[in-house]
Scaffold this active site. Structure first.
Site, PDB file in Angstrom:
ATOM      1  N   GLN A  13       0.860  -1.187   0.000  1.00 21.35           N
ATOM      2  CA  GLN A  13       0.000   0.000   0.000  1.00 21.35           C
ATOM      3  C   GLN A  13       0.894   1.234   0.000  1.00 21.35           C
ATOM      4  O   GLN A  13       1.732   1.400   0.894  1.00 21.35           O
ATOM      5  CB  GLN A  13      -0.908   0.020   1.232  1.00 21.35           C
ATOM      6  CG  GLN A  13      -1.935   1.156   1.134  1.00 21.35           C
ATOM      7  CD  GLN A  13      -2.817   1.301   2.351  1.00 21.35           C
ATOM      8  OE1 GLN A  13      -2.326   1.451   3.468  1.00 21.35           O
ATOM      9  NE2 GLN A  13      -4.126   1.268   2.150  1.00 21.35           N
TER      10      GLN A  13
ATOM     11  N   TYR B 185      -6.500  10.711   3.938  1.00 24.72           N
ATOM     12  CA  TYR B 185      -5.138  11.121   3.594  1.00 24.72           C
ATOM     13  C   TYR B 185      -5.143  11.926   2.292  1.00 24.72           C
ATOM     14  O   TYR B 185      -6.201  12.337   1.822  1.00 24.72           O
ATOM     15  CB  TYR B 185      -4.227   9.887   3.563  1.00 24.72           C
ATOM     16  CG  TYR B 185      -4.145   9.256   4.940  1.00 24.72           C
ATOM     17  CD1 TYR B 185      -3.593   9.974   6.013  1.00 24.72           C
ATOM     18  CD2 TYR B 185      -4.663   7.985   5.210  1.00 24.72           C
ATOM     19  CE1 TYR B 185      -3.546   9.436   7.288  1.00 24.72           C
ATOM     20  CE2 TYR B 185      -4.612   7.443   6.485  1.00 24.72           C
ATOM     21  CZ  TYR B 185      -4.059   8.173   7.522  1.00 24.72           C
ATOM     22  OH  TYR B 185      -4.013   7.650   8.790  1.00 24.72           O
TER      23      TYR B 185
ATOM     24  N   ARG C  73      -7.388   1.790  -2.768  1.00 25.12           N
ATOM     25  CA  ARG C  73      -8.303   1.680  -1.627  1.00 25.12           C
ATOM     26  C   ARG C  73      -8.993   3.024  -1.425  1.00 25.12           C
ATOM     27  O   ARG C  73      -8.332   4.076  -1.423  1.00 25.12           O
ATOM     28  CB  ARG C  73      -7.526   1.325  -0.359  1.00 25.12           C
ATOM     29  CG  ARG C  73      -8.444   1.085   0.813  1.00 25.12           C
ATOM     30  CD  ARG C  73      -7.710   0.623   2.060  1.00 25.12           C
ATOM     31  NE  ARG C  73      -8.443  -0.468   2.684  1.00 25.12           N
ATOM     32  CZ  ARG C  73      -8.434  -0.742   3.975  1.00 25.12           C
ATOM     33  NH1 ARG C  73      -7.712  -0.037   4.807  1.00 25.12           N
ATOM     34  NH2 ARG C  73      -9.141  -1.745   4.459  1.00 25.12           N
TER      35      ARG C  73
ATOM     36  N   GLY D 292      -8.511  -7.299   8.794  1.00 23.93           N
ATOM     37  CA  GLY D 292      -7.422  -6.568   9.438  1.00 23.93           C
ATOM     38  C   GLY D 292      -7.085  -7.170  10.785  1.00 23.93           C
ATOM     39  O   GLY D 292      -6.237  -8.076  10.884  1.00 23.93           O
ATOM     40  N   ARG D 293      -7.772  -6.710  11.821  1.00 21.93           N
ATOM     41  CA  ARG D 293      -7.434  -7.144  13.188  1.00 21.93           C
ATOM     42  C   ARG D 293      -7.365  -8.665  13.354  1.00 21.93           C
ATOM     43  O   ARG D 293      -6.475  -9.140  14.064  1.00 21.93           O
ATOM     44  CB  ARG D 293      -8.402  -6.498  14.179  1.00 21.93           C
ATOM     45  CG  ARG D 293      -8.135  -4.992  14.323  1.00 21.93           C
ATOM     46  CD  ARG D 293      -9.303  -4.253  14.903  1.00 21.93           C
ATOM     47  NE  ARG D 293     -10.468  -4.356  14.015  1.00 21.93           N
ATOM     48  CZ  ARG D 293     -11.651  -3.855  14.314  1.00 21.93           C
ATOM     49  NH1 ARG D 293     -11.833  -3.239  15.456  1.00 21.93           N
ATOM     50  NH2 ARG D 293     -12.647  -3.975  13.456  1.00 21.93           N
TER      51      ARG D 293
HETATM   52  C1  LIG Z   1      -3.433  -1.612  13.766  1.00 21.75           C
HETATM   53  C2  LIG Z   1      -4.153  -1.137  12.525  1.00 21.75           C
HETATM   54  C3  LIG Z   1      -3.452  -0.446  11.549  1.00 21.75           C
HETATM   55  C4  LIG Z   1      -4.085  -0.043  10.363  1.00 21.75           C
HETATM   56  N1  LIG Z   1      -3.347   0.567   9.375  1.00 21.75           N
HETATM   57  C5  LIG Z   1      -3.910   0.827   8.173  1.00 21.75           C
HETATM   58  C6  LIG Z   1      -3.114   1.293   7.082  1.00 21.75           C
HETATM   59  O1  LIG Z   1      -1.875   1.442   7.155  1.00 21.75           O
HETATM   60  N2  LIG Z   1      -3.751   1.550   5.912  1.00 21.75           N
HETATM   61  C7  LIG Z   1      -5.106   1.387   5.759  1.00 21.75           C
HETATM   62  O2  LIG Z   1      -5.642   1.654   4.682  1.00 21.75           O
HETATM   63  N3  LIG Z   1      -5.867   0.927   6.775  1.00 21.75           N
HETATM   64  C8  LIG Z   1      -5.308   0.610   7.961  1.00 21.75           C
HETATM   65  N4  LIG Z   1      -6.075   0.059   8.963  1.00 21.75           N
HETATM   66  C9  LIG Z   1      -7.485  -0.318   8.692  1.00 21.75           C
HETATM   67  C10 LIG Z   1      -7.574  -1.798   8.271  1.00 21.75           C
HETATM   68  O3  LIG Z   1      -6.999  -2.004   6.998  1.00 21.75           O
HETATM   69  C11 LIG Z   1      -9.030  -2.315   8.228  1.00 21.75           C
HETATM   70  O4  LIG Z   1      -9.744  -1.590   7.261  1.00 21.75           O
HETATM   71  C12 LIG Z   1      -9.705  -2.177   9.581  1.00 21.75           C
HETATM   72  O5  LIG Z   1      -8.908  -2.753  10.607  1.00 21.75           O
HETATM   73  C13 LIG Z   1     -11.094  -2.834   9.597  1.00 21.75           C
HETATM   74  O6  LIG Z   1     -11.006  -4.215   9.321  1.00 21.75           O
HETATM   75  P1  LIG Z   1     -11.092  -5.305  10.507  1.00 21.75           P
HETATM   76  O7  LIG Z   1     -12.409  -5.064  11.206  1.00 21.75           O
HETATM   77  O8  LIG Z   1     -11.044  -6.627   9.797  1.00 21.75           O
HETATM   78  O9  LIG Z   1      -9.937  -5.069  11.429  1.00 21.75           O
HETATM   79  C14 LIG Z   1      -5.466  -0.310  10.166  1.00 21.75           C
HETATM   80  C15 LIG Z   1      -6.164  -0.983  11.172  1.00 21.75           C
HETATM   81  C16 LIG Z   1      -5.535  -1.417  12.325  1.00 21.75           C
HETATM   82  C17 LIG Z   1      -6.320  -2.191  13.362  1.00 21.75           C
END
Ligand SMILES: Cc1cc2nc3c(=O)[nH]c(=O)nc-3n(C[C@H](O)[C@H](O)[C@H](O)COP(=O)(O)O)c2cc1C
Length: 370
Positions: free
Chosen positions: A99, A185, A233, A324-325
């Site tokens: 990304q 962003y 994205r 993500g998480r």
């Molecule tokens: C620790 C953490 C860091 C994240 N960093 C980014 C990132 O660098 N770029 C981005 O587009 N989204 C980032 N996100 C958002 C995740 O990509 C994702 O959309 C979000 O966690 C929701 O999905 P989930 O419910 O499966 O965790 C981050 C989320 C978490 C928890």
């Protein structure tokens, strides 16, 4: 078999399943080059059974950085650092996109070249924080600084930085790049009509002008590395990083869908923010509308479980789901979901920063022998 676990073709890539690992900033890199290291390679290789891995946001330039301890993709050392990751992932049969990130105004002078102000569409400071150096020069959360509005030359330079980053990504062995057009962003700072009041061709009230920078970045990158290796994205209706609601919001995102649809991209990734602490979320029915405008591969992320992911894919609105998480504590998420093994819920305290603890020490599920 659930569709979630079935293969999908993306450009020239054959993905083993429709599960992606969502981009996640983990802020674990601590070296003078801001280069991905051995731990980064281990972390992604552990998760290589995902159909597609997406790295954390990786800054395309020093100016694009809004967070300390993040691996960038603009220098030679950074290309070499990432090569370890792509080799480790490919050795395990995985596929990986990077990304690429410019935070725009979500930065602080202490992170910027010569301690300059960060840049944005307009000189409007966001309510929000970033992870930079505080007044005592210690790493910590600080209020973002007031940005300057980009000049036409400044915009051209950023477009070049995006292209260089994308070319570097290919040299580093990535299968493609995901342009970070989400979460308030830089690119969203141009798309959002509530913020972007510029009076040149990159702003104001026409959708065309507000989408211009995003589409130029997409086109320049696609010309440099191939549209099949280019993805983006976006976060329709997103409110992160102080993005205001604005009139014609749905129209704007659907117009972007139309434009992206002409470009034969690897995928478009919708980020649903409701799950990560923001009250506002993609309105019900929007993904169905978006699908009518964008016919290529759509990925979605935000609070999904195996069951809801399957439902979304079965509905035809999306083709892949990013987690993500769940990927933080479950490197073998695909196998756990396939076998109905229990999931580990990682502690938020280890999400960002620190050492390898909470990063590469979550084991795969151990099946007890009877
Ligand atoms: C620790 C953490 C860091 C994240 N960093 C980014 C990132 O660098 N770029 C981005 O587009 N989204 C980032 N996100 C958002 C995740 O990509 C994702 O959309 C979000 O966690 C929701 O999905 P989930 O419910 O499966 O965790 C981050 C989320 C978490 C928890």
């Amino acid at each position: 078999m659930m569709k979630l676990f079935s293969p999908i073709t993306m450009g020239k890539l054959e993905l083993n399943n429709r599960i992606a690992m969502a981009p996640m900033t983990r802020a674990r890199v601590n070296n003078p080059f801001d280069a991905a290291d051995d731990d980064t390679a281990t972390y992604f290789a552990q998760r290589a059974s995902a159909g597609l891995l997406i790295t954390e946001g990786s800054q395309i330039s020093k100016q694009g950085q809004g967070f300390l301890f993040i691996p960038g993709i603009y220098s030679e050392e950074q290309v070499q650092g990432w090569q370890k990751t792509t080799q480790a992932v490919h050795a395990k049969g995985g596929k990986i996109f990077i990304q690429i990130w410019h935070v725009g105004r979500m930065s602080h002078t202490s992170l910027q070249p010569n301690n300059q102000a960060p840049v944005s569409s307009v000189a409007v400071k966001a309510k929000g924080t970033c992870f930079a150096y505080d007044e005592q020069d210690n790493p910590g959360k600080v209020d973002v600084s007031e940005p300057t509005a980009l000049t036409p030359e400044g915009i051209e330079a950023i477009k070049q930085d995006y292209v260089n980053a994308a070319k570097n990504a290919i040299r580093a062995g990535f299968d493609g790049v995901e342009i970070h057009g989400a979460n308030g962003y830089l690119l969203e700072q141009f798309i959002n009509a509530g913020l972007n009041t510029r009076d040149d061709q990159y702003g104001g009230q026409t959708i065309e002008n507000r989408l211009r920078l995003t589409l130029e970045v997409v086109d320049d990158i696609a010309a440099a590395i191939g549209s099949d290796k280019t993805a983006i994205r976006i976060a329709p209706f997103g409110r992160f990083s102080d993005m205001p609601a604005f009139e014609g919001e749905e129209e704007t995102w659907l117009a972007l869908g139309d434009e992206l649809n002409k470009r034969n991209l690897a995928y478009v990734h919708l980020s649903e923010q409701g799950t990560i602490g923001d009250a506002f979320t993609i309105p019900k029915g929007f993904t169905t509308k978006f699908r009518q405008h964008y016919k290529g591969i759509i990925m979605i992320a935000g609070g999904f479980t195996k069951e809801t992911a399957e439902e979304y894919i079965q509905s035809g609105d999306v083709d892949m789901v990013a987690f993500g998480r769940p990927y933080i504590g479950n490197p073998d998420l695909v196998e756990r979901m396939q076998n109905n093994w229990p999931l580990v819920e990682a502690d938020r305290a280890i999400f960002y920063g620190g050492d390898s603890h909470g990063y590469i020490d979550f084991p795969a599920y151990q099946v007890e022998s009877a």
